[in-house]
Design a protein around this motif. Structure first.
Motif, PDB file in Angstrom:
ATOM      1  N   THR A 152       0.838  -1.176   0.000  1.00  0.00           N
ATOM      2  CA  THR A 152       0.000   0.000   0.000  1.00  0.00           C
ATOM      3  C   THR A 152       0.884   1.241   0.000  1.00  0.00           C
ATOM      4  O   THR A 152       2.100   1.174   0.041  1.00  0.00           O
ATOM      5  N   THR A 153       0.240   2.420  -0.050  1.00  0.00           N
ATOM      6  CA  THR A 153       0.986   3.672   0.039  1.00  0.00           C
ATOM      7  C   THR A 153       1.198   4.074   1.489  1.00  0.00           C
ATOM      8  O   THR A 153       1.745   5.136   1.756  1.00  0.00           O
ATOM      9  N   ASP A 154       0.780   3.253   2.417  1.00  0.00           N
ATOM     10  CA  ASP A 154       0.999   3.505   3.835  1.00  0.00           C
ATOM     11  C   ASP A 154       2.505   3.612   4.093  1.00  0.00           C
ATOM     12  O   ASP A 154       3.265   2.720   3.743  1.00  0.00           O
ATOM     13  N   GLN A 155       2.941   4.698   4.737  1.00  0.00           N
ATOM     14  CA  GLN A 155       4.364   4.922   4.956  1.00  0.00           C
ATOM     15  C   GLN A 155       4.962   3.960   5.970  1.00  0.00           C
ATOM     16  O   GLN A 155       6.185   3.926   6.138  1.00  0.00           O
ATOM     17  N   THR A 156       4.129   3.197   6.685  1.00  0.00           N
ATOM     18  CA  THR A 156       4.663   2.190   7.598  1.00  0.00           C
ATOM     19  C   THR A 156       4.969   0.884   6.876  1.00  0.00           C
ATOM     20  O   THR A 156       5.520  -0.034   7.482  1.00  0.00           O
ATOM     21  N   VAL A 160       2.648  -4.670  11.287  1.00  0.00           N
ATOM     22  CA  VAL A 160       1.452  -5.374  11.744  1.00  0.00           C
ATOM     23  C   VAL A 160       0.640  -4.435  12.632  1.00  0.00           C
ATOM     24  O   VAL A 160       1.183  -3.756  13.495  1.00  0.00           O
ATOM     25  N   GLY A 161      -0.656  -4.393  12.353  1.00  0.00           N
ATOM     26  CA  GLY A 161      -1.573  -3.605  13.166  1.00  0.00           C
ATOM     27  C   GLY A 161      -2.770  -4.446  13.536  1.00  0.00           C
ATOM     28  O   GLY A 161      -3.179  -5.331  12.770  1.00  0.00           O
ATOM     29  N   LEU A 162      -3.323  -4.208  14.715  1.00  0.00           N
ATOM     30  CA  LEU A 162      -4.472  -4.960  15.187  1.00  0.00           C
ATOM     31  C   LEU A 162      -5.712  -4.080  15.198  1.00  0.00           C
ATOM     32  O   LEU A 162      -5.634  -2.869  15.405  1.00  0.00           O
ATOM     33  N   THR A 163      -6.855  -4.702  14.978  1.00  0.00           N
ATOM     34  CA  THR A 163      -8.113  -3.972  15.017  1.00  0.00           C
ATOM     35  C   THR A 163      -8.546  -3.746  16.461  1.00  0.00           C
ATOM     36  O   THR A 163      -8.085  -4.428  17.379  1.00  0.00           O
ATOM     37  N   GLY A 212      -1.873  -1.673  22.084  1.00  0.00           N
ATOM     38  CA  GLY A 212      -2.129  -2.010  20.705  1.00  0.00           C
ATOM     39  C   GLY A 212      -2.738  -3.374  20.511  1.00  0.00           C
ATOM     40  O   GLY A 212      -2.707  -3.933  19.426  1.00  0.00           O
ATOM     41  N   ARG A 213      -3.350  -3.943  21.534  1.00  0.00           N
ATOM     42  CA  ARG A 213      -3.948  -5.267  21.427  1.00  0.00           C
ATOM     43  C   ARG A 213      -5.473  -5.163  21.403  1.00  0.00           C
ATOM     44  O   ARG A 213      -6.044  -4.183  21.884  1.00  0.00           O
ATOM     45  N   PRO A 214      -6.130  -6.167  20.835  1.00  0.00           N
ATOM     46  CA  PRO A 214      -7.585  -6.115  20.766  1.00  0.00           C
ATOM     47  C   PRO A 214      -8.200  -5.994  22.159  1.00  0.00           C
ATOM     48  O   PRO A 214      -7.662  -6.515  23.138  1.00  0.00           O
ATOM     49  N   THR A 215      -9.336  -5.297  22.240  1.00  0.00           N
ATOM     50  CA  THR A 215      -9.988  -5.113  23.536  1.00  0.00           C
ATOM     51  C   THR A 215     -10.551  -6.422  24.074  1.00  0.00           C
ATOM     52  O   THR A 215     -10.623  -6.621  25.281  1.00  0.00           O
ATOM     53  N   PRO A 218      -0.611   3.542  15.706  1.00  0.00           N
ATOM     54  CA  PRO A 218      -0.787   2.339  16.510  1.00  0.00           C
ATOM     55  C   PRO A 218      -0.223   1.058  15.911  1.00  0.00           C
ATOM     56  O   PRO A 218      -0.387  -0.001  16.514  1.00  0.00           O
ATOM     57  N   VAL A 219       0.412   1.080  14.744  1.00  0.00           N
ATOM     58  CA  VAL A 219       0.940  -0.157  14.187  1.00  0.00           C
ATOM     59  C   VAL A 219       2.341  -0.411  14.739  1.00  0.00           C
ATOM     60  O   VAL A 219       3.029   0.505  15.210  1.00  0.00           O
ATOM     61  N   THR A 220       2.760  -1.662  14.672  1.00  0.00           N
ATOM     62  CA  THR A 220       4.096  -2.070  15.089  1.00  0.00           C
ATOM     63  C   THR A 220       4.913  -2.351  13.838  1.00  0.00           C
ATOM     64  O   THR A 220       4.426  -3.001  12.909  1.00  0.00           O
ATOM     65  N   VAL A 221       6.155  -1.859  13.805  1.00  0.00           N
ATOM     66  CA  VAL A 221       6.954  -1.973  12.587  1.00  0.00           C
ATOM     67  C   VAL A 221       8.341  -2.510  12.893  1.00  0.00           C
ATOM     68  O   VAL A 221       8.831  -2.434  14.017  1.00  0.00           O
ATOM     69  N   ASN A 222       8.962  -3.048  11.859  1.00  0.00           N
ATOM     70  CA  ASN A 222      10.367  -3.440  11.882  1.00  0.00           C
ATOM     71  C   ASN A 222      11.146  -2.262  11.309  1.00  0.00           C
ATOM     72  O   ASN A 222      11.172  -2.045  10.096  1.00  0.00           O
ATOM     73  N   GLY A 223      11.789  -1.494  12.187  1.00  0.00           N
ATOM     74  CA  GLY A 223      12.437  -0.262  11.769  1.00  0.00           C
ATOM     75  C   GLY A 223      13.592  -0.455  10.812  1.00  0.00           C
ATOM     76  O   GLY A 223      13.943   0.466  10.071  1.00  0.00           O
ATOM     77  N   ARG A 224      14.190  -1.648  10.791  1.00  0.00           N
ATOM     78  CA  ARG A 224      15.317  -1.872   9.892  1.00  0.00           C
ATOM     79  C   ARG A 224      14.904  -1.805   8.429  1.00  0.00           C
ATOM     80  O   ARG A 224      15.724  -1.546   7.560  1.00  0.00           O
ATOM     81  N   HIS A 225      13.627  -2.049   8.165  1.00  0.00           N
ATOM     82  CA  HIS A 225      13.132  -1.982   6.791  1.00  0.00           C
ATOM     83  C   HIS A 225      12.581  -0.603   6.447  1.00  0.00           C
ATOM     84  O   HIS A 225      12.127  -0.395   5.310  1.00  0.00           O
ATOM     85  N   LEU A 226      12.630   0.342   7.381  1.00  0.00           N
ATOM     86  CA  LEU A 226      12.091   1.681   7.159  1.00  0.00           C
ATOM     87  C   LEU A 226      13.165   2.774   7.182  1.00  0.00           C
ATOM     88  O   LEU A 226      13.190   3.630   6.304  1.00  0.00           O
ATOM     89  N   TRP A 227      14.034   2.741   8.202  1.00  0.00           N
ATOM     90  CA  TRP A 227      15.079   3.767   8.289  1.00  0.00           C
ATOM     91  C   TRP A 227      16.056   3.602   7.131  1.00  0.00           C
ATOM     92  O   TRP A 227      16.557   2.518   6.864  1.00  0.00           O
TER      93      TRP A 227
END
Length: 263
Positions: free
Chosen positions: A7-11, A43-46, A52-55, A231-240
């Protein structure tokens, strides 16, 4: 390849593929030919609650879209765990009964000096990302927190003048950049960039965000990126990305691994 484009999501890194959100059809049930595993970058959770975990404390993946975002990149071969500490991957395999509509999903984490299998849910359908999302997120957060504790301890012992080699992060400490620094691929003071953010590389592989003074370098690669991506969790090595080299930390690391272990 049986996945959707990123997607075009920057994360989500430009070279990654997004499995959720996606129609049921494109969700892969096997690794593509010649691929070893799928490293999770985002990865993001609804219905996120605290952390950041489901209610719902015990959500049912069969009836609930646990994952709101699930993206990553295919790896052709297992990289050295010592260089990839903090990474979490999934491997897709045929179930025991060879049912082509089902898949065994193995979740592995690069922890210590090995790829450690942390969960293998059997015979799942195309909703498998929702079944493993909380496991993947939990391990990504745990490994990032471990790295943050390591670089924070290094920063404070150095500031107090009590730092010593055994107190600081080992060159291959999870998420630390000391290995890349030692190899000459990064230098203290280098500026990394992602999504309009800047991070400065500090001694021991820690990062300083923005204009923080260097003595407050207490951020780790994925911890800082996830804080910025919440609220998403990312692997920063693939972003920085190193602006001078034009490559991500993951790409620099892959090049180092290739030089150390030529085929």
């Amino acid at each position: 390849m049986n996945t959707t484009p990123a997607t075009t999501d920057q994360t989500v890194p430009p070279d990654a593929v997004t499995i959720v959100p996606a129609a049921p059809g494109p969700v892969p049930l096997r690794n593509p030919e010649g691929m070893w595993a799928f490293v999770i970058t985002t990865v993001g959770l609804t219905a996120p609650g605290a952390g950041g975990r489901p209610t719902d404390p015990d959500p049912d993946p069969a009836r609930t879209d646990i994952a709101s975002l699930f993206a990553g990149a295919w790896l052709p071969a297992p990289p050295p765990a010592t260089l990839n500490r903090g990474d979490v991957v999934v491997r897709l395999a045929s179930p025991a009964d060879l049912d082509r509509t089902r898949v065994d999903v193995e979740v592995l984490a690069a922890h210590e000096d090995e790829w450690r299998s942390v969960r293998i849910p059997p015979a799942l359908d195309t909703r498998w990302p929702h079944h493993v999302a909380t496991t993947v997120l939990s391990w990504m957060r745990a490994l990032a927190d471990e790295a943050a504790r390591t670089v924070t301890r290094q920063a404070f012992t150095t500031t107090l003048g009590t730092g010593s080699a055994h107190l600081g992060p080992r060159p291959d400490a999870p998420d630390a950049l000391a290995t890349l620094i030692d190899a000459g691929l990064l230098a203290v003071g280098d500026r990394l960039r992602w999504n309009g953010n800047t991070a400065t590389v500090c001694h021991g592989g820690a990062l300083a965000h923005g204009t923080e003074p260097h003595e407050l370098c207490t951020s780790a690669v994925s911890t800082l990126a996830t804080n910025l991506a919440t609220p998403v969790t990312v692997n920063g090595r693939h972003l920085w990305r190193h602006p001078r080299e034009g490559r991500t930390l993951a790409q620099l690391r892959a090049g180092l691994a290739s030089n150390r272990h030529p085929h």
